[in-house]
Enzyme design. Sequence first.
Site, PDB file in Angstrom:
ATOM      1  N   ARG A  64      40.475   6.045  22.577  1.00 51.57           N
ATOM      2  CA  ARG A  64      39.933   5.552  21.310  1.00 51.57           C
ATOM      3  C   ARG A  64      40.202   4.062  21.084  1.00 51.57           C
ATOM      4  NH1 ARG A  64      39.863   7.679  16.480  1.00 51.57           N
ATOM      5  NH2 ARG A  64      39.418   5.508  16.025  1.00 51.57           N
ATOM      6  N   ASP A 100      34.245  14.938  12.343  1.00 51.82           N
ATOM      7  CA  ASP A 100      34.935  14.848  11.059  1.00 51.82           C
ATOM      8  C   ASP A 100      34.048  15.467   9.996  1.00 51.82           C
ATOM      9  OD1 ASP A 100      37.466  13.486   9.790  1.00 51.82           O
ATOM     10  OD2 ASP A 100      35.833  13.205   8.370  1.00 51.82           O
TER      11      ASP A 100
HETATM   12  O1  1CP Z   1      41.281   6.941  13.878  1.00 49.98           O
HETATM   13  C1  1CP Z   1      41.622   8.134  13.835  1.00 49.98           C
HETATM   14  O2  1CP Z   1      42.096   8.737  14.817  1.00 49.98           O
HETATM   15  C2  1CP Z   1      41.383   8.778  12.493  1.00 49.98           C
HETATM   16  C3  1CP Z   1      42.100  10.047  12.268  1.00 49.98           C
HETATM   17  C4  1CP Z   1      41.089  11.191  12.173  1.00 49.98           C
HETATM   18  C5  1CP Z   1      40.833  12.147  13.168  1.00 49.98           C
HETATM   19  C6  1CP Z   1      41.433  12.268  14.543  1.00 49.98           C
HETATM   20  C7  1CP Z   1      40.264  11.464  11.075  1.00 49.98           C
HETATM   21  C8  1CP Z   1      40.151  10.667   9.832  1.00 49.98           C
HETATM   22  N1  1CP Z   1      39.508  12.590  11.374  1.00 49.98           N
HETATM   23  C9  1CP Z   1      39.832  13.030  12.639  1.00 49.98           C
HETATM   24  C10 1CP Z   1      39.221  14.157  13.352  1.00 49.98           C
HETATM   25  C11 1CP Z   1      39.077  15.426  12.631  1.00 49.98           C
HETATM   26  N2  1CP Z   1      38.841  15.574  11.291  1.00 49.98           N
HETATM   27  C12 1CP Z   1      39.056  16.691  13.230  1.00 49.98           C
HETATM   28  C13 1CP Z   1      39.150  16.801  14.758  1.00 49.98           C
HETATM   29  C14 1CP Z   1      39.353  17.962  15.511  1.00 49.98           C
HETATM   30  C15 1CP Z   1      40.791  18.435  15.690  1.00 49.98           C
HETATM   31  O3  1CP Z   1      41.332  19.135  14.797  1.00 49.98           O
HETATM   32  O4  1CP Z   1      41.357  18.226  16.767  1.00 49.98           O
HETATM   33  C16 1CP Z   1      38.890  17.646  12.209  1.00 49.98           C
HETATM   34  C17 1CP Z   1      38.838  19.146  12.330  1.00 49.98           C
HETATM   35  C18 1CP Z   1      38.752  16.924  11.004  1.00 49.98           C
HETATM   36  C19 1CP Z   1      38.476  17.539   9.695  1.00 49.98           C
HETATM   37  C20 1CP Z   1      38.876  16.803   8.484  1.00 49.98           C
HETATM   38  N3  1CP Z   1      38.665  15.492   8.160  1.00 49.98           N
HETATM   39  C21 1CP Z   1      39.465  17.429   7.361  1.00 49.98           C
HETATM   40  C22 1CP Z   1      39.770  18.885   7.279  1.00 49.98           C
HETATM   41  C23 1CP Z   1      40.988  19.220   8.095  1.00 49.98           C
HETATM   42  C24 1CP Z   1      42.311  18.843   7.483  1.00 49.98           C
HETATM   43  O5  1CP Z   1      43.071  18.148   8.141  1.00 49.98           O
HETATM   44  O6  1CP Z   1      42.577  19.296   6.345  1.00 49.98           O
HETATM   45  C25 1CP Z   1      39.669  16.457   6.377  1.00 49.98           C
HETATM   46  C26 1CP Z   1      40.277  16.648   5.019  1.00 49.98           C
HETATM   47  C27 1CP Z   1      39.145  15.227   6.884  1.00 49.98           C
HETATM   48  C28 1CP Z   1      39.095  13.939   6.195  1.00 49.98           C
HETATM   49  C29 1CP Z   1      39.849  12.925   6.972  1.00 49.98           C
HETATM   50  N4  1CP Z   1      39.360  12.299   8.085  1.00 49.98           N
HETATM   51  C30 1CP Z   1      40.311  11.468   8.607  1.00 49.98           C
HETATM   52  C31 1CP Z   1      41.478  11.583   7.797  1.00 49.98           C
HETATM   53  C32 1CP Z   1      42.759  10.846   8.012  1.00 49.98           C
HETATM   54  C33 1CP Z   1      41.178  12.506   6.770  1.00 49.98           C
HETATM   55  C34 1CP Z   1      42.115  12.968   5.653  1.00 49.98           C
HETATM   56  C35 1CP Z   1      42.215  11.922   4.596  1.00 49.98           C
HETATM   57  C36 1CP Z   1      42.984  12.415   3.361  1.00 49.98           C
HETATM   58  O7  1CP Z   1      44.229  12.473   3.418  1.00 49.98           O
HETATM   59  O8  1CP Z   1      42.340  12.744   2.354  1.00 49.98           O
END
Ligand code: 1CP
Length: 367
Positions: A64, A100
């Site tokens: 990444r 995401d």
């Molecule tokens: O630069 C990065 O690496 C950003 C971090 C990141 C990643 C790796 C984000 C930003 N999203 C993801 C991928 C992701 N998002 C997956 C990947 C598959 C896996 O599990 O391996 C999944 C299932 C999600 C789903 C997601 N996005 C959720 C639901 C799951 C959960 O953790 O509750 C939520 C709430 C999000 C929003 C989101 N996207 C990213 C972040 C840091 C967040 C949460 C922000 C917050 O705190 O509100």
Amino acid sequence: MRIPGSATRRNAWDDEQVSTSTERHQGLQQSAFLRAARGEAVPHTPVWFMRQAGRSLPEYRALREGIPMLESCFRPDLVVEITMQPVRRYGVDAAIFFSDIVVPLKAIGVDLDIVAGVGPVVADPIRSHEQLAQLRDLEPDDVAPIVESVQALVGELGATPLIGFAGAPFTLASYLIEGGPSKDHRKTKELMYSNPDLWHALLGRLAAIAGSFLRTQIEAGASAVQLFDSWAGNLSLADYDAYVKPHSAAVLASVADLGVPRIHFGVGTGELLQSMGDAGADVVGVDWRVPLDEAAKRIGGGRAVQGNLDSTAVFAPVEVMTAKAAEVIEAGRSAPGHIFNLGHGVLPATDPDQLARLVDFVHGYQL
Ligand code: 1CP
């Protein structure tokens, strides 16, 4: 002990002499993950981890490097490789599609970004009926790279199931209304309480988008789906039932005809578990706060459970972690099916070797 096949099956598709597509389909359908989701007997407890791909893996960080999160979600080469990384490393029983929850919103043109260290940030937060116009229906063509990624992954994964996912209407709405991550969801609830017409119109639009995002992934080959309502635990039961449940139920019902297991998960949902079960999923994900035997009682309806080791337990000494994992497995036995997972996502500081030990422990645990 690593179960035979879970880490090596992914190449079965390459070996066409021994693996016809019918055999592959049967292998997939008989996988421990899908059997547990259907409440059938399993040879071992299946395990995967929410956020198993991502910042805890050095190979993810390397790949990444310099590529923005959202851009990586629309590049099939990266999506396939990042989704496969934890499958290869851990031999987990399922892959979760690397994407995401805001990807379908981006795909229909909502001005948003995923900001490193923050999460989704929306340029023009939704506060009015006029702004709903930007939430048009999602068509498969909007997410052509996602379709291509799922198809490529299904080939690569062989008999290991791929889990597709979407954000549930409430959790998606929280980002669209707040404009970004929030602890108390004050603006979200303010709109919910003060303008129920707009609220239900918004959640109805988001339910349609989430439903078609799930359908697209299933039709491209995903074997199961998870509806993430990560922040629903911030609601009282009464508010959940009145303002949220009908819309999540609509998403789940919209893909019922496709016949794949539907998992429904949120954080801090102890008081909502029965209602979340009633919303119609086949499997309810449980965070670390409620033991799975108690959770199974609350959920009822013959539904399987998923969870629920505290994500911080992997920072404990191995013997403490495995003792806690054993408690989770034992409590899970009272449900019709149990898929082992953490209570929420893998924390970025997690040692991947500790997760590998956890997978081996769960696979080797005598049921
Ligand atoms: O630069 C990065 O690496 C950003 C971090 C990141 C990643 C790796 C984000 C930003 N999203 C993801 C991928 C992701 N998002 C997956 C990947 C598959 C896996 O599990 O391996 C999944 C299932 C999600 C789903 C997601 N996005 C959720 C639901 C799951 C959960 O953790 O509750 C939520 C709430 C999000 C929003 C989101 N996207 C990213 C972040 C840091 C967040 C949460 C922000 C917050 O705190 O509100």
